[in-house]
Motif scaffolding. Structure first.
Motif, mmCIF file in Angstrom:
data_model
loop_
_atom_site.group_PDB
_atom_site.id
_atom_site.type_symbol
_atom_site.label_atom_id
_atom_site.label_comp_id
_atom_site.label_asym_id
_atom_site.label_seq_id
_atom_site.Cartn_x
_atom_site.Cartn_y
_atom_site.Cartn_z
ATOM 1 N N LYS A 290 0.861 -1.172 0.000
ATOM 2 C CA LYS A 290 0.000 0.000 0.000
ATOM 3 C C LYS A 290 0.900 1.225 0.000
ATOM 4 O O LYS A 290 1.990 1.227 0.582
ATOM 5 C CB LYS A 290 -0.954 0.021 1.186
ATOM 6 C CG LYS A 290 -0.304 0.194 2.530
ATOM 7 C CD LYS A 290 -1.346 0.249 3.626
ATOM 8 C CE LYS A 290 -0.641 0.436 4.970
ATOM 9 N NZ LYS A 290 -1.586 0.520 6.062
ATOM 10 N N GLU A 291 0.478 2.223 -0.707
ATOM 11 C CA GLU A 291 1.262 3.438 -0.815
ATOM 12 C C GLU A 291 1.049 4.287 0.431
ATOM 13 O O GLU A 291 -0.081 4.486 0.873
ATOM 14 C CB GLU A 291 0.844 4.208 -2.064
ATOM 15 C CG GLU A 291 1.791 5.300 -2.440
ATOM 16 C CD GLU A 291 1.479 5.900 -3.801
ATOM 17 O OE1 GLU A 291 1.769 7.085 -3.979
ATOM 18 O OE2 GLU A 291 0.957 5.173 -4.666
ATOM 19 N N ILE A 292 2.148 4.771 0.994
ATOM 20 C CA ILE A 292 2.082 5.632 2.173
ATOM 21 C C ILE A 292 3.027 6.815 1.962
ATOM 22 O O ILE A 292 3.884 6.787 1.074
ATOM 23 C CB ILE A 292 2.468 4.893 3.474
ATOM 24 C CG1 ILE A 292 3.915 4.372 3.403
ATOM 25 C CG2 ILE A 292 1.513 3.738 3.764
ATOM 26 C CD1 ILE A 292 4.454 3.871 4.714
ATOM 27 N N ASN A 293 2.868 7.828 2.790
ATOM 28 C CA ASN A 293 3.794 8.957 2.749
ATOM 29 C C ASN A 293 5.110 8.548 3.381
ATOM 30 O O ASN A 293 5.148 7.727 4.299
ATOM 31 C CB ASN A 293 3.215 10.157 3.498
ATOM 32 C CG ASN A 293 1.998 10.724 2.796
ATOM 33 O OD1 ASN A 293 1.922 10.716 1.572
ATOM 34 N ND2 ASN A 293 1.039 11.198 3.562
ATOM 35 N N ARG A 294 6.176 9.142 2.899
ATOM 36 C CA ARG A 294 7.504 8.877 3.470
ATOM 37 C C ARG A 294 7.499 9.336 4.925
ATOM 38 O O ARG A 294 7.053 10.430 5.234
ATOM 39 C CB ARG A 294 8.554 9.637 2.682
ATOM 40 C CG ARG A 294 9.981 9.319 3.116
ATOM 41 C CD ARG A 294 11.003 10.155 2.373
ATOM 42 N NE ARG A 294 11.644 9.619 1.210
ATOM 43 C CZ ARG A 294 12.372 8.513 1.138
ATOM 44 N NH1 ARG A 294 12.483 7.753 2.174
ATOM 45 N NH2 ARG A 294 12.956 8.144 0.048
ATOM 46 N N PRO A 295 7.989 8.467 5.831
ATOM 47 C CA PRO A 295 7.978 8.846 7.244
ATOM 48 C C PRO A 295 8.910 10.032 7.511
ATOM 49 O O PRO A 295 9.966 10.154 6.896
ATOM 50 C CB PRO A 295 8.469 7.593 7.971
ATOM 51 C CG PRO A 295 9.112 6.759 6.933
ATOM 52 C CD PRO A 295 8.537 7.135 5.608
ATOM 53 N N THR A 296 8.474 10.894 8.415
ATOM 54 C CA THR A 296 9.300 12.045 8.784
ATOM 55 C C THR A 296 10.258 11.690 9.915
ATOM 56 O O THR A 296 11.230 12.397 10.145
ATOM 57 C CB THR A 296 8.414 13.234 9.209
ATOM 58 O OG1 THR A 296 7.552 12.800 10.263
ATOM 59 C CG2 THR A 296 7.588 13.738 8.032
ATOM 60 N N ASP A 297 9.992 10.603 10.626
ATOM 61 C CA ASP A 297 10.851 10.136 11.719
ATOM 62 C C ASP A 297 12.161 9.615 11.133
ATOM 63 O O ASP A 297 12.185 8.611 10.420
ATOM 64 C CB ASP A 297 10.133 9.037 12.509
ATOM 65 C CG ASP A 297 10.942 8.500 13.682
ATOM 66 O OD1 ASP A 297 12.144 8.860 13.805
ATOM 67 O OD2 ASP A 297 10.386 7.733 14.479
ATOM 68 N N LYS A 298 13.259 10.301 11.419
ATOM 69 C CA LYS A 298 14.573 9.916 10.879
ATOM 70 C C LYS A 298 15.055 8.562 11.414
ATOM 71 O O LYS A 298 15.954 7.963 10.856
ATOM 72 C CB LYS A 298 15.620 10.988 11.194
ATOM 73 C CG LYS A 298 15.300 12.336 10.586
ATOM 74 C CD LYS A 298 15.375 12.275 9.092
ATOM 75 C CE LYS A 298 15.106 13.655 8.509
ATOM 76 N NZ LYS A 298 14.920 13.666 7.101
ATOM 77 N N GLY A 299 14.437 8.070 12.497
ATOM 78 C CA GLY A 299 14.814 6.779 13.053
ATOM 79 C C GLY A 299 14.261 5.608 12.263
ATOM 80 O O GLY A 299 14.685 4.476 12.444
ATOM 81 N N LEU A 300 13.299 5.865 11.387
ATOM 82 C CA LEU A 300 12.714 4.798 10.577
ATOM 83 C C LEU A 300 13.506 4.643 9.285
ATOM 84 O O LEU A 300 13.859 5.629 8.633
ATOM 85 C CB LEU A 300 11.255 5.107 10.250
ATOM 86 C CG LEU A 300 10.297 5.120 11.445
ATOM 87 C CD1 LEU A 300 8.910 5.536 10.991
ATOM 88 C CD2 LEU A 300 10.252 3.754 12.107
ATOM 89 N N GLU A 301 13.775 3.423 8.934
ATOM 90 C CA GLU A 301 14.557 3.134 7.734
ATOM 91 C C GLU A 301 13.631 2.928 6.540
ATOM 92 O O GLU A 301 12.653 2.191 6.618
ATOM 93 C CB GLU A 301 15.385 1.874 7.969
ATOM 94 C CG GLU A 301 16.269 1.508 6.825
ATOM 95 C CD GLU A 301 17.093 0.259 7.104
ATOM 96 O OE1 GLU A 301 18.001 -0.008 6.312
ATOM 97 O OE2 GLU A 301 16.821 -0.450 8.085
ATOM 98 N N VAL A 302 13.942 3.590 5.446
ATOM 99 C CA VAL A 302 13.217 3.391 4.196
ATOM 100 C C VAL A 302 14.133 2.599 3.276
ATOM 101 O O VAL A 302 15.243 3.022 2.976
ATOM 102 C CB VAL A 302 12.837 4.738 3.541
ATOM 103 C CG1 VAL A 302 12.166 4.509 2.199
ATOM 104 C CG2 VAL A 302 11.938 5.547 4.467
ATOM 105 N N ILE A 303 13.668 1.428 2.871
ATOM 106 C CA ILE A 303 14.477 0.555 2.014
ATOM 107 C C ILE A 303 14.028 0.768 0.571
ATOM 108 O O ILE A 303 12.848 0.623 0.260
ATOM 109 C CB ILE A 303 14.313 -0.917 2.422
ATOM 110 C CG1 ILE A 303 14.675 -1.090 3.897
ATOM 111 C CG2 ILE A 303 15.188 -1.812 1.554
ATOM 112 C CD1 ILE A 303 14.332 -2.448 4.441
ATOM 113 N N PRO A 304 14.953 1.111 -0.317
ATOM 114 C CA PRO A 304 14.565 1.377 -1.706
ATOM 115 C C PRO A 304 14.181 0.106 -2.466
ATOM 116 O O PRO A 304 14.479 -1.008 -2.047
ATOM 117 C CB PRO A 304 15.825 2.016 -2.305
ATOM 118 C CG PRO A 304 16.940 1.535 -1.459
ATOM 119 C CD PRO A 304 16.372 1.304 -0.081
ATOM 120 N N LEU A 305 13.537 0.333 -3.579
ATOM 121 C CA LEU A 305 13.152 -0.739 -4.489
ATOM 122 C C LEU A 305 14.017 -0.654 -5.739
ATOM 123 O O LEU A 305 14.592 0.385 -6.038
ATOM 124 C CB LEU A 305 11.681 -0.590 -4.896
ATOM 125 C CG LEU A 305 10.655 -0.560 -3.777
ATOM 126 C CD1 LEU A 305 9.271 -0.249 -4.351
ATOM 127 C CD2 LEU A 305 10.632 -1.869 -3.034
#
Length: 142
Positions: free
Chosen positions: A28-43
């Protein structure tokens, strides 16, 4: 990919991949988290050709993959999401054992079976070829 000579075929294959993933509710599409502690893993996209037995191009394939190799290592046990609970049960019923250090690797005697994204690889010595062929047939039924 957009400048590739076969970009039209790959673009069509990518659209089919996204449609299939949407139909399965895979993401599901979500907004990019603003919390810098959360990791966003690229595709990343993986584009491949499929050929027939005479080496004629018959299909373009596109798969979207999570770049798990960029994920920070934690103490939590990590495993490949490729393995569905059903696939594991089928392999266990065929006499395979899970290798605990890598949950995508199964062993049955001299036969090794590995899941990789949406593929299954079976490795066997020549003396176990017939048994490995039988396992391949059983898996294609499942």
């Amino acid at each position: 990919m957009l400048r590739h000579p076969h970009s039209e075929g790959f673009t069509y294959a990518a659209a089919i991949e996204v449609k299939a993933l949407n139909a399965k509710g895979t993401f599901k599409e979500i907004n990019r988290p603003t919390d810098k502690g959360l990791e966003v893993i690229p595709l990343t996209w993986v584009f491949t050709y499929k050929f027939d037995g005479d080496r004629f191009l018959v299909k373009y394939k596109a798969r979207i993959c999570v770049r798990g190799d960029l994920q920070k290592v934690t103490n939590n046990k990590k495993y490949s999401a490729t393995l569905a609970e059903e696939a594991t049960q089928v392999l266990l019923s065929l006499g395979f054992k899970v290798v605990q250090e890598d949950l995508c690797l199964f062993v049955k005697g001299d036969i090794l079976l590995i899941f990789y994204v949406d593929d299954i690889l079976i490795f066997n010595p020549p003396v176990a070829k017939e048994e490995a062929d039988d396992i391949g047939r059983e898996l294609s039924k499942a």
